[in-house]
Scaffold this motif. Structure first.
Motif, mmCIF file in Angstrom:
data_model
loop_
_atom_site.group_PDB
_atom_site.id
_atom_site.type_symbol
_atom_site.label_atom_id
_atom_site.label_comp_id
_atom_site.label_asym_id
_atom_site.label_seq_id
_atom_site.Cartn_x
_atom_site.Cartn_y
_atom_site.Cartn_z
ATOM 1 N N MET A 71 0.811 -1.218 0.000
ATOM 2 C CA MET A 71 0.000 0.000 0.000
ATOM 3 C C MET A 71 0.845 1.268 0.000
ATOM 4 N N CYS A 72 2.143 1.128 -0.173
ATOM 5 C CA CYS A 72 3.029 2.290 -0.222
ATOM 6 C C CYS A 72 2.806 3.046 -1.525
ATOM 7 N N THR A 73 2.580 4.347 -1.447
ATOM 8 C CA THR A 73 2.425 5.142 -2.660
ATOM 9 C C THR A 73 3.790 5.390 -3.294
ATOM 10 N N TYR A 74 3.773 5.627 -4.582
ATOM 11 C CA TYR A 74 5.023 5.972 -5.249
ATOM 12 C C TYR A 74 5.570 7.303 -4.739
ATOM 13 N N GLU A 75 4.706 8.187 -4.293
ATOM 14 C CA GLU A 75 5.176 9.437 -3.711
ATOM 15 C C GLU A 75 6.072 9.156 -2.506
ATOM 16 N N GLN A 76 5.627 8.258 -1.625
ATOM 17 C CA GLN A 76 6.419 7.903 -0.456
ATOM 18 C C GLN A 76 7.670 7.131 -0.855
ATOM 19 N N LEU A 77 7.529 6.219 -1.799
ATOM 20 C CA LEU A 77 8.665 5.406 -2.234
ATOM 21 C C LEU A 77 9.766 6.269 -2.834
ATOM 22 N N VAL A 78 9.393 7.168 -3.720
ATOM 23 C CA VAL A 78 10.364 8.039 -4.361
ATOM 24 C C VAL A 78 11.019 8.976 -3.342
ATOM 25 N N LEU A 94 1.186 9.382 -11.379
ATOM 26 C CA LEU A 94 0.380 10.003 -10.325
ATOM 27 C C LEU A 94 0.888 9.589 -8.950
ATOM 28 N N ARG A 95 0.987 10.550 -8.046
ATOM 29 C CA ARG A 95 1.658 10.372 -6.768
ATOM 30 C C ARG A 95 1.028 9.282 -5.899
ATOM 31 N N THR A 96 -0.277 9.152 -5.929
ATOM 32 C CA THR A 96 -0.937 8.258 -4.974
ATOM 33 C C THR A 96 -1.168 6.854 -5.504
ATOM 34 N N ILE A 97 -0.682 6.546 -6.692
ATOM 35 C CA ILE A 97 -0.691 5.155 -7.138
ATOM 36 C C ILE A 97 0.205 4.361 -6.197
ATOM 37 N N THR A 98 -0.264 3.218 -5.754
ATOM 38 C CA THR A 98 0.537 2.388 -4.854
ATOM 39 C C THR A 98 1.351 1.380 -5.645
ATOM 40 N N LEU A 99 2.424 0.899 -5.023
ATOM 41 C CA LEU A 99 3.247 -0.093 -5.692
ATOM 42 C C LEU A 99 2.451 -1.359 -5.978
ATOM 43 N N ILE A 259 9.751 13.355 -12.448
ATOM 44 C CA ILE A 259 8.914 12.206 -12.095
ATOM 45 C C ILE A 259 7.463 12.632 -11.924
ATOM 46 N N TRP A 260 7.235 13.789 -11.306
ATOM 47 C CA TRP A 260 5.863 14.225 -10.994
ATOM 48 C C TRP A 260 5.386 15.343 -11.910
ATOM 49 N N ARG A 261 5.986 15.492 -13.084
ATOM 50 C CA ARG A 261 5.635 16.601 -13.968
ATOM 51 C C ARG A 261 4.170 16.581 -14.384
ATOM 52 N N TRP A 262 3.580 15.371 -14.482
ATOM 53 C CA TRP A 262 2.190 15.272 -14.928
ATOM 54 C C TRP A 262 1.195 15.368 -13.779
ATOM 55 N N ASP A 263 1.639 15.198 -12.549
ATOM 56 C CA ASP A 263 0.696 15.089 -11.437
ATOM 57 C C ASP A 263 0.056 16.426 -11.080
ATOM 58 N N THR A 264 0.809 17.518 -11.140
ATOM 59 C CA THR A 264 0.297 18.813 -10.687
ATOM 60 C C THR A 264 -1.003 19.177 -11.393
#
Length: 452
Positions: A71-78, A94-99, A259-264
């Motif tokens: 359930m770790c998000t890629y935001e946290q992982l990165v 997207l930041r909140t996609i989980t692994l 990495i997060w250029r599309w999320d904003t």
């Protein structure tokens, strides 16, 4: 980082919550957030306790690997790998996609033309099965059948509690080249060259994606990772990333912001909420310019019906939501885009080339062949009384005819036979028979199509 002891305690809580379910109850996660765009089954029963399964357990800087909770998000992982000069081989946009979600539901990004999809960098994983057991699956172990079938199974085979993944070394900066090509045929030729050589006009390409604003305005964005310190752009403020593609031939970002250029701006979809209007953007808090916030706004509108009211005032006869990602073979891309412009007419669309490293039965793409993911997200006006899903059904048929597939995070309308042919139905049934003999988990068809 969580550490191994905290992880073990979280798994114990998960198993205890499974034990509290009544015999025969369907299994689901007690999870409030989602990046899915299809109906989710309403269920008042208690879900599995996944608290404490949302972090990084350990990172090995010598072997470039990480043990990560499902359930770790890629935001946290990165956030934990980048300070060590490492990142996952593929980081979905997207930041909140989980692994766990990216592996069981497939993810993609600009490194996919060389690194495949997120599940291809998984070395092993612990999976809670429908029978209530946590098993360790890898490509060559006793549970290799589960490991092979897990990608694209969307929880129909169980839930990953831990995944051991490969990482890659990355520098601090990314330089970008936005290369405009004449048309989709020219885009195909350029993608083919880059996929085969990893270069474009003698310069290394580490990331590759594209934005098609119209049939004759298509850009391929070529990213090169670099240690060269340089001035960088910031697209978390007033500037909007996707608009820069049309205005700049070159650019530079930190690796984090790339990495997060599309999320904003949720690619370009933030425009539907007015978040790209300058005066609105100034008063819209930066912390709320995120994909998960926009996703919640969509959910809120589904409950209160603001868009439906506005459509009535504007006398829009009908509207269908068209939110899909599809993959077609590279050489069929022009044919799909030509059909899509004539029959659907949504622009921009996102283009993301990918190659898989070996066959995966539940999402069968030919290894070594280049495909292009085409992403399109929005709504289209339809005549009054149009049956639900009409446009999406036509898209499904067109993709199928072109030898492609579509991701299952959004609505699907296939009949059972076609669905099973496209998404490894026989393999799924065999693996479910071994790991979920009492059918405690919903099937993939039930999750993706019938919502039952």
């Amino acid at each position: 980082m969580k550490g191994w002891q905290a992880h073990a305690q979280a798994v114990e809580r998960l198993l205890a919550s499974y034990g509290r379910l009544a015999p025969g109850d369907r299994i689901r996660l007690a999870k409030k957030t989602s990046n899915l765009f299809r109906p989710r089954q309403s269920n008042d029963s208690a879900g599995l306790d996944v608290s404490g399964l949302d972090g990084v357990i350990a990172i090995d800087v010598d072997t470039w690997t990480a043990d990560v909770q499902g359930m770790c998000t890629y935001e946290q992982l990165v956030a934990e790998t980048l300070p060590l000069g490492l990142m996952p081989m593929v980081v979905p946009q997207l930041r909140t996609i989980t692994l766990g979600g990216a592996v069981t539901g497939l993810g993609i990004e600009s490194t996919s033309f060389r690194n495949g999809l997120p599940h291809e960098s998984v070395l092993e994983m612990d999976v809670l099965t429908g029978a209530g057991h946590v098993v360790t699956a890898s490509s060559d172990g006793a549970h290799a059948d589960l490991f092979e079938a897990f990608p694209n199974s969307y929880g129909s085979l169980g839930y990953a509690t831990r995944l051991k993944i490969s990482l890659e070394r990355v520098p601090a900066y990314v330089t970008l080249r936005h290369v405009q090509v004449a048309d989709s045929a020219a885009a195909v030729k350029a993608i083919e060259v880059i996929a085969e050589t990893g270069e474009w006009h003698g310069e290394r390409v580490d990331g590759l994606d594209g934005t098609a604003f119209s049939p004759d305005e298509i850009y391929l964005t070529l990213a090169s990772f670099t240690d060269v310190e340089q001035p960088v752009s910031d697209y978390t403020g007033m500037d909007v990333y996707y608009r820069s593609i049309q205005r700049r031939e070159t650019d530079a970002l930190t690796i984090h912001d790339y990495i997060w250029r599309w999320d904003t701006d949720w690619f370009w979809c933030s425009g539907a909420f007015g978040a790209q209007i300058p005066w609105v953007r100034r008063v819209w808090p930066a912390k709320w310019r995120r994909s998960d916030v926009y996703h919640r706004l969509v959910g809120l509108d589904e409950k209160v019906g603001i868009v439906k009211v506005l459509d009535r005032l504007k006398r829009v006869p009908g509207r269908e939501r068209v939110i899909q990602d599809i993959e077609v073979p590279l050489d069929r891309l022009p044919e799909f885009l030509q059909w899509f412009d004539a029959e659907v007419g949504m622009r921009p669309v996102w283009l993301c080339p990918l190659r898989t490293t070996r066959p995966w039965p539940v999402y069968p793409l030919a290894p070594g062949h280049t495909y292009v993911n085409v992403g399109f997200w929005g709504t289209v006006e339809v005549p009054a009384g149009t049956p639900a899903g009409t446009v999406n059904r036509r898209i499904e048929a067109a993709v199928h005819e072109l030898g492609g597939h579509k991701s299952l995070y959004s609505e699907a309308f296939y009949d059972q036979e076609t669905f099973d042919q496209m998404y490894g139905g026989e393999v799924l049934a065999a693996v479910r028979g071994r790991y979920d003999p009492e059918a405690r988990l919903s099937t993939l068809y039930e999750k993706a199509v019938t919502n039952s």
